[in-house]
Design a protein around this motif. Sequence first.
Motif, PDB file in Angstrom:
ATOM      1  N   LEU A 520      76.825 -15.976  44.111  1.00 24.41           N
ATOM      2  CA  LEU A 520      76.225 -14.616  44.316  1.00 24.41           C
ATOM      3  C   LEU A 520      77.107 -13.456  44.419  1.00 24.41           C
ATOM      4  N   LEU A 521      78.446 -13.779  45.068  1.00 20.11           N
ATOM      5  CA  LEU A 521      79.223 -12.708  45.107  1.00 20.11           C
ATOM      6  C   LEU A 521      79.787 -12.014  43.873  1.00 20.11           C
ATOM      7  N   THR A 522      80.184 -13.090  42.854  1.00 25.19           N
ATOM      8  CA  THR A 522      80.492 -12.673  41.466  1.00 25.19           C
ATOM      9  C   THR A 522      79.425 -12.061  40.731  1.00 25.19           C
ATOM     10  N   ILE A 523      78.066 -12.632  41.162  1.00 31.61           N
ATOM     11  CA  ILE A 523      77.030 -11.817  40.272  1.00 31.61           C
ATOM     12  C   ILE A 523      76.821 -10.287  40.866  1.00 31.61           C
ATOM     13  N   ALA A 524      77.163 -10.182  42.137  1.00 36.48           N
ATOM     14  CA  ALA A 524      77.045  -8.869  42.648  1.00 36.48           C
ATOM     15  C   ALA A 524      78.348  -7.830  42.237  1.00 36.48           C
ATOM     16  N   ARG A 525      79.389  -8.520  42.014  1.00 41.49           N
ATOM     17  CA  ARG A 525      80.351  -7.984  41.289  1.00 41.49           C
ATOM     18  C   ARG A 525      80.099  -7.447  39.823  1.00 41.49           C
ATOM     19  N   ALA A 526      79.450  -8.432  39.084  1.00 44.11           N
ATOM     20  CA  ALA A 526      78.988  -7.849  37.743  1.00 44.11           C
ATOM     21  C   ALA A 526      77.885  -6.950  37.777  1.00 44.11           C
TER      22      ALA A 526
END
Length: 614
Positions: A520-526
Motif C-alpha cells: 500500500l505504501l508503494t501504491i501511495a508512492r506511485a
Amino acid sequence: MSNENRPRRGPMGRGPAMMRGGEKAKDFKGTIKTLLKYLGSKKLSIFIVFIFAVVSTVFSIVGPKILGKATTKIFEGVMGKIAGTATGIDFTYIGKILITLVILYLISALFSYLQSFIMTGVTTDLTYRLRKDISHKINKLPLKYYDKQTHGEVLSRITNDIDTINQNLNQGLTQIITSITTVIGILYMMATIDLTMTLVAILIIPVSIICIMIVVHFSQRYFRSQQEYLGHVNGHIEEMYSGHIIVKAFNRENKSIEEFNEYNETLYNSAWKSQFLSGMMQPIMNFISNLGYVVICIIGGYRATRGQVTVGDIQAFIQYVRNFTQPITQLANVSNILQQTAASAERVFEFLDEEDEKETTDDPVTVDVDKVKGSVEFEDVCFGYEKDKPIIKHFSSKIEPGQKIAIVGPTGAGKTTIVKLLMRFYDINSGKIKIDGIDINDYKRRDLRQMFGMVLQDTWLYNDTVMNNIRYGNLNATDEEVEQAAIAAHVDHFIKTNVDGYQMILNEESSNISSGQKQLLTIARALLADPKILILDEATSSVDTRTEKLIVKAMDTLVQGRTSFIIAHRLSTIKDADLILVMKDGNIVEQGTHDSLIEENGFYANLYNSQFEE
C-alpha cells in the motif's frame, strides 16, 4: 569527474569472470598510468610533498656527519689527555654541535609532518573522487551488468579496493620520495667521507635489487588473487545475510558455511602467500645489510689505524651504512605496496570502464510529461536476454490511452519481460515499441521513465520515515500531498494508528510492517508521482484476501485516467480490464475482454477455471 572526462585505459578483460585465483595484474603499467592521471589535478600538492620530503630527508641525512665531528672532538680530547698534549674535551664546541643537531632534526620533523599532512589530503581527495565516480557509474550501467555480478562484489570495489588504494598511496608515494632521496643523499655523504668504503657499500644495491625482483615476481600474482577473493567473500556474506531466513528455513547453514570456507580458504592462501613473500623482504634485506655492515667495519677499522680516516667519520659512515639499507628495504616494500595498489586499482577501473547504458539517438524527442496521452503500440517485438534464446517472439498489440490492460499467462511466458522492455531496462532485438506514436528509442531514457509509475511484487522501501518513503515518488511534494496520496491508497489509517504516525521509521528490511502495508505504501508512492502510464506487476500476489481488497481499491484509484498494465496471477482481480493479453511462450495467443475470452473457451478460460477447481 564525469565519466566522459575520466581517464580511460586500453581494452582489457572485464569483470570477475575474467579473473582467476593466482592470476597476475593484467595491465600493471596501464593501471598505474591511469592512477597517475587521476592524481594529475594534484600536481602542485604532490610537488610540494616532494620538496618537503626532500628537505626533511636532507636535514636528517646531514645529522650523522655533524655528529661525527663531535665524536672526533671527544676522541681527540680523550687521547690528548692520555698523551698529555691537550687540556681535555672541548664541551663548548660539542654543545654547539648538539644544538645544531637538535635544530636540524626539528626542522626535519616539521617538514616530514607537513608532507604527510598534504599527502593525506591528496589521497583522501583521490578516494573521494573514485567513490564519486563509482556512485555515478552504478546508475549508468545497464541492468544486464548486475545480472552477472553479486552485490558484494560491487560493494567490495567501492569499499575494500578503494581503501587499499588510499592507504597504500598515502604510505607508498612518500616512501618512494624519501627513500630515493635518502639513498642519493647518503651515497653523497659517504663519498665525502671515504670513496673506498662507499664502493663497498654500493655493492649492496645490485644484490638487494636481485632479491627484490625475485620476491616481487612471486608475490605479484597473490596480491591480485587476494583482492579478488575478498570480493567473493563479501558477496557471499551479503547474499547469505540478506537471505538468512531462507537459508535457515531449508537447513542450508552447513552448505552456506562450506561455500564460505571454500572462498575463505582461497582468500587465506592468497593473503598468506602474498604477506609471507612480502614479509621476506625485511629479513633478506637485513641479512644483506649486516654483511655489508661487517665488511665496512673491518675496512673502516683498518683505515682508521693507518690515519686515513677519523674516528668520527667512521662512526658517521657506519650510521650511513645502517641508514643506507633501510631506504632500499622501503623501496622493496613499496614495490609490493604498488603491486597491491595496482591490483585494487585495476578492479576499480575495470568497473568504471564498463560500457554505459547508451541512448540510441543523438537527437532525442523533447517530452512534455503533462501532454503525454499514454497510447502504447508493440510492433512485431522480438527479444531475448541472450540473442540466440528469444523469450518474446513477434509480439504485437495496440493500447489506447487510458485503457486498463491485463497481461496474464503461466510463469515464464514473458509477462514481466514486456514491462522491462517498455521502460527500456533492456533494448529489444527487433521490432518497435511506440508511445504516442513515437518509438521509445527516440526518447531519452530519463524522459521515458518519467512517464511511468511502477508497483512491483517485490516492494522496495528504505530505512527512513514513512513520510519520506512515500515522498520518494515526488521529492517536491508537500506533507499534505503525501498524506492525500496515503488516503487515496487506503494506507492512511494504518499509518495514523502507529504512535509515530508518518514519522515512523522503517527498519532496514522494512520487517516492522506487513507485506500488505508495504504494498500500500508503494501504491501511495506511485500515486504521488502522478505518472501517465502505470505498471502493476503482481501487486496482490503475496497478501491475504482482506488486504488484497484494500490493494485492489487503491489500484482502482491509481489507474483512473491512466494507461495501465497489470500483470496478475489472480485472474479474479482483472475481470474489468479493457483488454486482456494472454501470453504463452513469448507470444500473444489470445486477447480480448474477460467475457469474450471465457466464451471462446480457450487457453485463458482454462487458466481462469483452473483457479477454482479443487
